[in-house]
Write a protein that holds these residues in place. Sequence first.
Motif, mmCIF file in Angstrom:
data_model
loop_
_atom_site.group_PDB
_atom_site.id
_atom_site.type_symbol
_atom_site.label_atom_id
_atom_site.label_comp_id
_atom_site.label_asym_id
_atom_site.label_seq_id
_atom_site.Cartn_x
_atom_site.Cartn_y
_atom_site.Cartn_z
ATOM 1 N N ALA A 24 0.709 -1.108 -0.137
ATOM 2 C CA ALA A 24 0.073 0.063 -0.122
ATOM 3 C C ALA A 24 0.578 1.109 -0.084
ATOM 4 O O ALA A 24 2.042 1.167 0.560
ATOM 5 N N GLY A 25 0.215 2.232 -0.529
ATOM 6 C CA GLY A 25 0.824 3.615 -0.384
ATOM 7 C C GLY A 25 1.067 4.239 -1.841
ATOM 8 O O GLY A 25 0.631 3.524 -2.850
ATOM 9 N N ALA A 26 1.144 5.387 -2.076
ATOM 10 C CA ALA A 26 1.709 6.215 -3.301
ATOM 11 C C ALA A 26 0.499 5.989 -4.143
ATOM 12 O O ALA A 26 0.613 5.865 -5.404
ATOM 13 N N GLY A 27 -0.686 6.268 -3.518
ATOM 14 C CA GLY A 27 -1.871 6.413 -4.203
ATOM 15 C C GLY A 27 -2.254 4.958 -4.925
ATOM 16 O O GLY A 27 -3.141 5.221 -6.190
ATOM 17 N N GLY A 28 -1.790 4.088 -4.612
ATOM 18 C CA GLY A 28 -2.230 2.782 -5.370
ATOM 19 C C GLY A 28 -1.389 2.164 -6.541
ATOM 20 O O GLY A 28 -1.635 1.411 -7.311
ATOM 21 N N THR A 29 -0.081 2.935 -6.413
ATOM 22 C CA THR A 29 1.046 2.548 -7.818
ATOM 23 C C THR A 29 2.045 1.577 -7.385
ATOM 24 O O THR A 29 2.898 1.481 -8.093
ATOM 25 N N LEU A 30 2.094 1.373 -6.096
ATOM 26 C CA LEU A 30 3.199 0.496 -5.661
ATOM 27 C C LEU A 30 3.416 -0.792 -6.066
ATOM 28 O O LEU A 30 4.606 -1.613 -5.982
ATOM 29 N N ALA A 31 2.448 -1.364 -6.784
ATOM 30 C CA ALA A 31 2.640 -2.670 -7.459
ATOM 31 C C ALA A 31 3.153 -2.592 -8.895
ATOM 32 O O ALA A 31 3.691 -3.580 -9.377
#
Length: 338
Positions: A86-93
Amino acid sequence: MSADRRRARRVHPPDRRRWLRHAAALGLGALPPRAALAADSGDFPAHPVTLWVPWPAGAATDIALRLLAELASPGLGQVLTIRNRAGAGGTLAMPVLQQARPDGYTIAQMPYPVFRVPHLQKVLWDPIRDVTPILQLSSVSFGILVATDSPLRSLDELFAYARAHPGELSIATNGVATTPHVVLEKLFTARGLRYIHVPYKGTVEQLNAIASGQVMAGVSSTGFGPAVDAGTLRLLALCSAQRSRRWPQVPVLRELGFDIVANSPYGLAGPRGLPPDRLSVLHDAFKEALSAPRFHALLAEYDQQVDYLGPHAYAQSCREIFAQERAAMQQFGLGAQH
């Protein structure tokens, strides 16, 4: 053992896969992705598949994807393991997909912000170049909320408070550059109204902050449904195209004079170069899971429904969304800092 026999063993290793593992461990060079896949013979999947979720455990999307993974596992013949980043507005995947082998064992949710963030800041990944779309699953819509005991009972009252108390109105979202954040910019900043933006990693923390009065309001995804029905949160307006059958008394922004419709379609993707046969296996298992009544019932709890697109249609939709977000950020005078 004779020198000839020792030399024969070196030239003709009896177990190629074991030899490849030893070679990698000894730093003898990485195999190209296709060569590595060729070495990984056997039916796919031969071991568990990891699904990366870019939201905290317990968030509405996390709950939905956990159920979907459970329902898709029998079709794959393997367990689907959920990993949260989680984190960075949902972009960490996205960095995970960019760096993963294209073997089908690493997949991730593709939330809407991944198509916006590259237009706002410099990132090393690209949501078109670095992924293989598998399928679109559903769409998330959004609403503007306050605690049930809040004195602010309408969107007009939110605006009035912002005018009377510049920079004092605190509003939560689930992250910087997420769709709720963009909605706030359109509603407040574009009209010269100031507010305090309070970003959270996910909807659970965000909704708790609204309900407890840590923040005065919030724009959130429809994971808020159970809290609204339980009387913990009050829904002031929806960002959807039309009123919800679940809350028919709640207006949409268009009815209130704002030309804003916000929704976030999302789906699943693998790394770039995912072989067509493995793409097909993953797609078919998840498409079958989408039809399960349990999954439909869970989506309904969050005021969502299945919004399926297959690999080719989903890939085309991703390209269109990416282009639309580029144009929208240019319209707002925003752009990536290189």
